[in-house]
Scaffold this active site. Structure first.
Site, PDB file in Angstrom:
ATOM      1  N   TRP A 134       0.796  -1.217   0.000  1.00  0.00           N
ATOM      2  CA  TRP A 134       0.000   0.000   0.000  1.00  0.00           C
ATOM      3  C   TRP A 134       0.838   1.281   0.000  1.00  0.00           C
ATOM      4  CZ3 TRP A 134       1.865   2.570   4.054  1.00  0.00           C
ATOM      5  CH2 TRP A 134       2.381   1.826   5.127  1.00  0.00           C
ATOM      6  N   ASN A 135       2.124   1.220   0.353  1.00  0.00           N
ATOM      7  CA  ASN A 135       2.842   2.480   0.607  1.00  0.00           C
ATOM      8  C   ASN A 135       3.163   3.266  -0.659  1.00  0.00           C
ATOM      9  OD1 ASN A 135       4.700   0.400   0.045  1.00  0.00           O
ATOM     10  ND2 ASN A 135       6.350   1.426   1.161  1.00  0.00           N
ATOM     11  N   HIS A 159      -3.167  -6.652  -5.389  1.00  0.00           N
ATOM     12  CA  HIS A 159      -2.775  -5.430  -4.706  1.00  0.00           C
ATOM     13  C   HIS A 159      -3.170  -5.502  -3.231  1.00  0.00           C
ATOM     14  CE1 HIS A 159      -1.118  -1.516  -4.570  1.00  0.00           C
ATOM     15  NE2 HIS A 159      -1.338  -1.211  -5.840  1.00  0.00           N
ATOM     16  N   GLU A 161      -5.062  -4.815   0.187  1.00  0.00           N
ATOM     17  CA  GLU A 161      -6.504  -4.731   0.424  1.00  0.00           C
ATOM     18  C   GLU A 161      -6.992  -3.296   0.621  1.00  0.00           C
ATOM     19  OE1 GLU A 161      -4.490  -6.917   1.758  1.00  0.00           O
ATOM     20  OE2 GLU A 161      -5.415  -8.901   1.948  1.00  0.00           O
ATOM     21  N   GLY A 210       6.826  -6.106   0.484  1.00  0.00           N
ATOM     22  CA  GLY A 210       6.036  -6.045   1.710  1.00  0.00           C
ATOM     23  C   GLY A 210       6.899  -6.245   2.934  1.00  0.00           C
ATOM     24  N   SER A 211       6.272  -6.697   3.984  1.00  0.00           N
ATOM     25  CA  SER A 211       6.955  -6.860   5.259  1.00  0.00           C
ATOM     26  C   SER A 211       7.831  -8.102   5.258  1.00  0.00           C
ATOM     27  CB  SER A 211       5.934  -6.972   6.390  1.00  0.00           C
ATOM     28  OG  SER A 211       5.203  -8.185   6.277  1.00  0.00           O
ATOM     29  N   GLU A 232      11.151  -7.993  -1.993  1.00  0.00           N
ATOM     30  CA  GLU A 232      11.660  -6.695  -1.530  1.00  0.00           C
ATOM     31  C   GLU A 232      10.965  -6.411  -0.217  1.00  0.00           C
ATOM     32  OE1 GLU A 232      11.980  -3.413  -0.169  1.00  0.00           O
ATOM     33  OE2 GLU A 232      10.687  -2.631  -1.755  1.00  0.00           O
ATOM     34  N   LEU A 233      11.723  -6.483   0.881  1.00  0.00           N
ATOM     35  CA  LEU A 233      11.118  -6.473   2.209  1.00  0.00           C
ATOM     36  C   LEU A 233      11.506  -5.206   2.979  1.00  0.00           C
ATOM     37  CD1 LEU A 233      11.767 -10.257   2.910  1.00  0.00           C
ATOM     38  CD2 LEU A 233       9.841  -9.183   1.723  1.00  0.00           C
ATOM     39  N   CYS A 266      10.470   1.613   2.528  1.00  0.00           N
ATOM     40  CA  CYS A 266      11.398   0.555   2.950  1.00  0.00           C
ATOM     41  C   CYS A 266      12.825   1.066   3.050  1.00  0.00           C
ATOM     42  CB  CYS A 266      11.341  -0.609   1.967  1.00  0.00           C
ATOM     43  SG  CYS A 266       9.720  -1.397   1.841  1.00  0.00           S
TER      44      CYS A 266
END
Length: 460
Positions: A134-135, A159, A161, A210-211, A232-233, A266
């Site tokens: 989402w960022n 994508h 939510e 994401g995380s 890519e975390l 990130c």
């Protein structure tokens, strides 16, 4: 119909604006079938013809930047000017791959000692799954989609939510640009359906931004099914200041980069490591920039205001990390106020005195908190910079470029910069090491992930 799981929740107000139903299993199967069917023909389209379509995709991002910006600001609270800039940057990404892609994907002849002719070809691999955050609702999709559309792969895109309007807007752009049906497929998939997609034999790879937690889950599922993955975390990037003849100037750079996207990036400079002789002035200047800021409407961006985080949960989680540090002796110089709900406002903060017994030392602070450490030598700065489970990016700053470069060479990261916070551009590869993930996006390396590097050999 399934219960709505995708929703637009404005973090500036806490109001639910719109809800969408998650995909049915039948719709997921239709997307898989469409992606496979489209791949059979898309891979055979001349790359220069694909480039024309990819270029048109980029042009539509630029043409609709204002509209797209408002969508993102409503969905995740991004300041409007930054959101519009993100849409415009997407145009640069698509245009870069449309222009450079044919050369990047060209056959490479290699030396043969057996008399024949040997060529390494870059061929597509098939349908791919992209799981996006989402960022940066548009940029993250662009850097995954652009090179893979050029290569001839097809895409199923799941994508976040909280960004359904952004997801639908991207699908609309793809369709209007002439991307053939089935080549790009937006799906409001559930977590269980993601697992189903990854396991499906038609899917040849998965990319997730994401995380760290999400990356571990997706990486495990990809490995179990023998699928290539790009992850890519998170990151906890160091911003090392060895010396400066303009402390207010370097603070402007550090602060501006830290609060970009309200600190939700990130590769943000989450740890500022400053030499002791300028440390006090550096912290004082940072504090000046954080003091007196008030919550503001991200659509308006009035001077002296700040935007909300993406969600109330995100603001509360960040507040817990900061309070943990303060309770154990850290100093909060400014900000750090969790404002009343249901909005997601958290005052940009300056924090010092972090020690290893605090969550803030090892955890990623995904929000506008500037953490500053004092060091007394280049060696101490290097050791502290590398004392993290992450390895995404980092930067080193000094009036002596050779000195800064020497320290920067020792950073354990996928991206290292000297005298700039970050190298920005569609041509610059992006990705990390350690628990920041693996694989690269953007630049020449962006077309080197989901590709069959096929040996083509013709004997004498």
């Amino acid at each position: 119909m399934s219960a709505p799981t995708y929703k637009v929740l404005n973090p500036a107000t806490g109001d639910v604006v719109e809800e969408f139903d998650a995909a049915t299993d039948e719709q997921v199967e239709q997307a898989l079938a469409a992606a496979q069917s489209a791949y059979e023909s898309w891979q055979d389209v001349d790359i220069n013809e694909r480039a024309k379509i990819v270029s048109k995709v980029g042009a539509l991002f630029a043409e609709r930047a204002d509209e797209l910006g408002k969508i993102m600001t409503t969905e995740m609270g991004k300041p409007l000017s930054e959101a519009v800039g993100e849409a415009q940057f997407c145009q640069e990404i698509f245009e870069y791959f449309a222009t450079e892609g044919p050369t990047l994907a060209a056959d490479q002849e290699i030396k043969s000692f057996s008399g024949g002719k040997a060529v390494v070809q870059k061929r597509p691999v098939g349908p791919l799954l992209g799981i996006m955050p989402w960022n940066f609702p548009l940029y993250q999709v662009a850097r995954f989609a652009a090179p893979n559309l050029m290569l001839g792969n097809t895409i199923i895109l799941k994508h976040a939510e909280s960004c359904p309007r952004s997801a639908l807007a991207i699908q609309e752009i793809m369709d209007e640009a002439g991307v053939p049906a089935g080549v790009y497929n937006n799906v409001f998939a559930t977590h269980d359906q993601i697992s189903t997609i990854i396991a499906d034999s038609r899917i040849q790879g998965v990319s997730l931004t994401g995380s760290e937690r999400a990356g571990a889950i997706i990486g495990e599922q990809a490995g179990r099914n023998l699928k290539k993955a790009v992850l890519e975390l998170g990151g906890s990037d160091p911003f090392v200041v060895l010396d400066s003849d303009d402390v207010p100037g370097i603070v402007d750079t550090a602060w501006g980069y830290r609060i970009d996207n309200t600190g939700q990036a990130c590769n943000s400079n989450k740890r500022m490591i400053v030499m002791e002789d300028i440390y006090d002035e550096f912290v004082a200047e940072l504090t000046k920039r954080a003091e007196g800021l008030k919550p503001g409407d991200p659509m308006e961006e009035a001077e002296g205001t700040f935007a909300p985080l993406s969600s109330r949960k995100a603001a509360e989680s960040l507040h817990e990390q900061v309070q943990d540090a303060v309770s154990k002796g850290a100093t909060l110089h400014a900000g750090g106020v969790l404002h009343d709900g249901p909005s997601a406002y958290y005052s940009p903060a300056v924090l010092t005195g972090i020690t290893k017994d605090m969550r803030a030392y090892y955890e990623e602070l995904f929000g506008p908190v500037a953490v500053v450490y004092k060091v007394s030598s280049d060696e101490e700065a290097t050791e502290l910079a590398n004392d993290t489970i992450y390895g995404l990016g980092g930067s080193v700053h000094s009036t002596d470029v050779e000195r800064a470069s020497k320290v920067a060479q020792k950073l354990q990261s996928g991206m290292t910069n000297v005298n700039v916070a970050s190298a920005e551009g569609a041509e610059m590869p992006f990705g990390g090491v350690k628990r920041s993930g693996f694989g690269r996006e953007l630049g020449p390396l962006g077309m080197d992930e989901f590709v069959n590097k096929r040996l083509f050999y013709v004997g004498e």
